[in-house]
Enzyme design. Structure first.
Site, PDB file in Angstrom:
ATOM      1  N   HIS A 228      -1.809   0.768  -9.499  1.00 15.60           N
ATOM      2  CA  HIS A 228      -2.450  -0.215  -8.609  1.00 15.60           C
ATOM      3  C   HIS A 228      -3.167  -1.305  -9.429  1.00 15.60           C
ATOM      4  O   HIS A 228      -4.372  -1.525  -9.264  1.00 15.60           O
ATOM      5  CB  HIS A 228      -3.428   0.465  -7.650  1.00 15.60           C
TER       6      HIS A 228
ATOM      7  N   ARG B 235       0.874  -1.183   0.000  1.00 15.65           N
ATOM      8  CA  ARG B 235       0.000   0.000   0.000  1.00 15.65           C
ATOM      9  C   ARG B 235       0.907   1.228   0.000  1.00 15.65           C
ATOM     10  O   ARG B 235       1.961   1.230   0.646  1.00 15.65           O
ATOM     11  CB  ARG B 235      -0.865   0.029   1.258  1.00 15.65           C
TER      12      ARG B 235
ATOM     13  N   GLU C 108      -3.227   8.233  -3.643  1.00 12.47           N
ATOM     14  CA  GLU C 108      -3.634   7.391  -4.751  1.00 12.47           C
ATOM     15  C   GLU C 108      -5.072   7.726  -5.126  1.00 12.47           C
ATOM     16  O   GLU C 108      -5.912   7.768  -4.214  1.00 12.47           O
ATOM     17  CB  GLU C 108      -3.537   5.938  -4.311  1.00 12.47           C
TER      18      GLU C 108
HETATM   19  C1  GLV Z   1      -5.106  -5.226  -3.763  1.00 12.90           C
HETATM   20  O1  GLV Z   1      -4.594  -4.166  -3.619  1.00 12.90           O
HETATM   21  C2  GLV Z   1      -5.396  -6.130  -2.681  1.00 12.90           C
HETATM   22  O2  GLV Z   1      -5.370  -5.721  -1.508  1.00 12.90           O
HETATM   23  O3  GLV Z   1      -5.695  -7.293  -2.948  1.00 12.90           O
END
Ligand code: GLV
Length: 302
Positions: free
Chosen positions: A265, A218, A246
């Site tokens: 992402h 993240r 983001e």
């Molecule tokens: C994607 O970002 C997830 O958390 O699977």
């Protein structure tokens, strides 16, 4: 029983279950009526704008089954008595594959060669390489294990770090000693109060000159300002699937920092993840309807 599902495909895999009414809510359009009757919520891959408000409006909510590995948009706001399950395993293949691709792209200068191609320039130069690198996986869980399996043919040394030490896996407390020895540092930790800002100026300063930071976790795990400073100095490089903030706004200094390769992402946004998510949704709902223990229940210490 009413279930909110994120897509027609999800509704399709639940269509034959008895006494189940699926309503598709993908988080984009207006919120469907009848929130107060929803017992199971399967949120979309991209979080909906007002997750706390939406969960609070589901007065009969019993289960939130995410299609993501990370549950950071839900866990802090989970109403009392509601079970939260993540999609552990669903994104192992996609995310591990992204991490291998990103490492190779960054180390072999693919983004710069792609730019040169667009300019019609033959920019011959030696590049970095994955072979012989020491790859430190920070947050070694099921995605980390999938990454290790995929790296098995690349002649690298893997060093594993997780929240708690176990056979062959270091504890987070060992990071200070491990960071200066790593050529590539891959972040796979969940976003929790403990990991927020974990990769700060001190963490980055311990990384070896020329090392590559790969973030498939993240954006909030990394102090963006500290990372930009290291990139601008030319000491570190980075491959990022996630950023903080983001989406990364236009004009943000990270976009044009030297040595950074950014994807929006997308590591888990593939048909492979969708197939696995649909299988998980169905198997979890079968367990739920049969009153059997659910898989991937998130506990406080996640
Ligand atoms: C994607 O970002 C997830 O958390 O699977």
């Amino acid at each position: 029983m009413k279930i909110w599902v994120p897509s027609e495909e999800a509704a399709g895999v639940l269509a034959d279950l008895p006494d189940v009414e699926c309503v598709v809510h993908d988080g984009r359009g207006p919120v469907p009526d009848g929130a107060d009757e929803v017992e199971v919520w399967i949120p979309p891959l991209i979080p909906v704008p007002d997750t706390p408000g939406l969960m609070a409006s589901m007065k009969r909510l019993r289960l939130v089954q995410t299609v993501t590995a990370g549950v950071d948009p839900y866990q802090p706001y989970l109403p009392q008595g509601v079970t939260l399950c993540n999609a552990r395993g669903v994104h192992d293949a996609g995310t591990a594959e992204w991490a291998v691709g990103a490492m190779i792209a960054a180390l072999r200068d693919f983004p710069a060669f792609a730019d040169a191609q667009r300019r019609g320039e033959w920019t011959y130069h030696h590049t970095g390489v994955l072979a012989d690198a020491r790859v430190l996986i920070v947050g070694y869980g099921s995605i980390g294990a999938a990454l290790e399996r995929r790296l098995a043919g690349f002649e690298v040394e893997i060093v594993r770090v997780a929240r708690t030490a176990r056979e062959g896996i270091h504890a987070m407390e060992d990071l200070d000693a491990l960071l200066p020895e790593a050529d590539v540092v891959v972040l796979l930790v969940p976003a929790t109060p403990v990991t927020t800002g974990m990769v700060d100026a001190g963490f980055l300063a311990r990384m070896k000159d020329g090392a590559l930071l790969v973030n498939a976790a993240r954006g909030t795990v990394v102090d963006t300002g500290a990372l930009v400073a290291e990139l601008v100095s030319g000491r570190l490089r980075a491959a990022l699937d996630v950023t903080d903030p983001e989406p990364l706004p236009e004009g943000h200094p990270l976009w044009n920092a030297p040595g950074v390769f950014i994807t929006p992402h997308v590591a888990g946004s593939t048909p492979a993840s969708t197939r696995r998510a649909l299988r998980l949704i169905r198997s979890q709902l079968l367990r739920y309807l049969a009153g059997e223990p659910l898989k991937n229940v998130i506990t406080e210490s996640y």
